[in-house]
Design a protein around this motif. Structure first.
Motif, PDB file in Angstrom:
ATOM      1  N   TRP A 102       0.817  -1.205   0.000  1.00 38.07           N
ATOM      2  CA  TRP A 102       0.000   0.000   0.000  1.00 38.07           C
ATOM      3  C   TRP A 102       0.857   1.264   0.000  1.00 38.07           C
ATOM      4  O   TRP A 102       2.000   1.247   0.482  1.00 38.07           O
ATOM      5  CB  TRP A 102      -0.923   0.000   1.219  1.00 38.07           C
ATOM      6  N   PRO A 103       0.317   2.361  -0.536  1.00 44.89           N
ATOM      7  CA  PRO A 103       1.047   3.638  -0.501  1.00 44.89           C
ATOM      8  C   PRO A 103       1.335   4.063   0.934  1.00 44.89           C
ATOM      9  O   PRO A 103       0.560   3.784   1.853  1.00 44.89           O
ATOM     10  CB  PRO A 103       0.071   4.619  -1.172  1.00 44.89           C
ATOM     11  N   VAL A 127      -6.635  -7.193   2.399  1.00 41.39           N
ATOM     12  CA  VAL A 127      -6.839  -5.871   1.806  1.00 41.39           C
ATOM     13  C   VAL A 127      -7.734  -5.008   2.698  1.00 41.39           C
ATOM     14  O   VAL A 127      -7.480  -3.807   2.876  1.00 41.39           O
ATOM     15  CB  VAL A 127      -7.438  -6.014   0.390  1.00 41.39           C
ATOM     16  N   THR A 128      -8.766  -5.590   3.274  1.00 37.98           N
ATOM     17  CA  THR A 128      -9.642  -4.830   4.177  1.00 37.98           C
ATOM     18  C   THR A 128      -8.869  -4.352   5.397  1.00 37.98           C
ATOM     19  O   THR A 128      -8.999  -3.198   5.828  1.00 37.98           O
ATOM     20  CB  THR A 128     -10.844  -5.687   4.607  1.00 37.98           C
ATOM     21  N   GLN A 129      -8.044  -5.216   5.962  1.00 41.01           N
ATOM     22  CA  GLN A 129      -7.209  -4.816   7.098  1.00 41.01           C
ATOM     23  C   GLN A 129      -6.267  -3.680   6.712  1.00 41.01           C
ATOM     24  O   GLN A 129      -6.053  -2.729   7.486  1.00 41.01           O
ATOM     25  CB  GLN A 129      -6.414  -6.015   7.612  1.00 41.01           C
ATOM     26  N   VAL A 132      -8.231  -0.403   6.489  1.00 37.63           N
ATOM     27  CA  VAL A 132      -8.488   0.139   7.827  1.00 37.63           C
ATOM     28  C   VAL A 132      -7.227   0.801   8.378  1.00 37.63           C
ATOM     29  O   VAL A 132      -7.282   1.894   8.971  1.00 37.63           O
ATOM     30  CB  VAL A 132      -8.985  -0.974   8.771  1.00 37.63           C
ATOM     31  N   ALA A 133      -6.082   0.169   8.180  1.00 35.56           N
ATOM     32  CA  ALA A 133      -4.821   0.719   8.682  1.00 35.56           C
ATOM     33  C   ALA A 133      -4.445   2.030   8.005  1.00 35.56           C
ATOM     34  O   ALA A 133      -3.722   2.844   8.589  1.00 35.56           O
ATOM     35  CB  ALA A 133      -3.699  -0.303   8.499  1.00 35.56           C
ATOM     36  N   THR A 187     -17.124   3.253   8.521  1.00 40.62           N
ATOM     37  CA  THR A 187     -16.127   4.145   9.093  1.00 40.62           C
ATOM     38  C   THR A 187     -15.283   3.331  10.056  1.00 40.62           C
ATOM     39  O   THR A 187     -15.653   2.206  10.429  1.00 40.62           O
ATOM     40  CB  THR A 187     -16.778   5.348   9.802  1.00 40.62           C
ATOM     41  N   THR A 188     -14.139   3.871  10.436  1.00 41.88           N
ATOM     42  CA  THR A 188     -13.315   3.186  11.417  1.00 41.88           C
ATOM     43  C   THR A 188     -14.047   3.156  12.749  1.00 41.88           C
ATOM     44  O   THR A 188     -14.840   4.044  13.062  1.00 41.88           O
ATOM     45  CB  THR A 188     -11.965   3.900  11.566  1.00 41.88           C
TER      46      THR A 188
END
Length: 203
Positions: A102-103, A127-129, A132-133, A187-188
């Protein structure tokens, strides 16, 4: 197994707009619903993986100060660059696909539009994790997909949404579903999400 880049290379070799993003009412309606579902009037920094020829990116840039849009296919990015030429100072196009590193940035908006069912279930969970990060606290994750089965795709749209919604790092804020599409806004989980009306001082 996640679909390989060659699958999409073949699609763009056969047609400049393989999914008819520019002509089908389904696609135009979906973009309108997507933009209407965004809970914030404005975003600082958005990330749109799988931007294809930039039809949704073109609308996101009207609500975002900066948009990073990516696709693994050079031909798609070339078409997106032409479409987004007037907004080139606010859009970065990058050759990148879900599953890559990821960027090194954080975003207050990430959009997964018609892209996650190309992944297998384990990759999508990762990818979902990662999403979120890379979301700022209180950031928006918008997920929208076609619901009908496609034999070539590892997942259905409903399976995608079930996997994303099961991640403990997100809370669902809103949802829309019909026979053809499913759209959810997350949302987070920290801070506790507040509705549009509450944030606007109406309650």
């Amino acid at each position: 197994m996640t679909l390989p880049s060659s699958y999409f290379e073949d699609m763009y070799a056969a047609a400049a707009d393989p999914w008819s993003f520019t002509t089908r009412w389904y696609e135009r309606r979906k973009r309108a619903l997507t933009m209407a579902a965004l809970p914030n009037p404005r975003y600082r920094s958005a990330f749109e993986p799988g931007c294809s020829i930039g039809t949704l990116t073109e609308q996101l840039v009207t609500r975002c100060d900066r948009v990073l849009a990516s696709d693994p296919i050079a031909k798609a990015l070339d078409a997106a660059a032409v479409r987004l030429d007037a907004a080139r100072d606010r859009v970065e196009l990058r050759r990148w696909s879900l599953g890559d590193d990821w960027p090194a940035a954080r975003f207050d908006l990430i959009v997964f539009s018609e892209v996650c069912y190309y992944l297998d279930a384990d990759t999508l969970r990762t990818v979902t994790q990662q999403a979120v990060a890379h979301l700022e606290p209180g950031g928006t994750l918008l997920v929208v997909h076609w619901r009908h089965p496609v034999p070539d795709y590892p997942l259905t749209g409903d399976e995608v949404h079930d996997i994303v919604s099961a991640d403990p790092g997100v809370v669902r804020m809103s949802a829309y579903q019909d026979e053809d599409m499913r759209l959810e806004v997350f949302t987070t989980s920290h801070p506790e999400p507040r509705s549009v009306a509450r944030r606007g001082g109406l309650l």
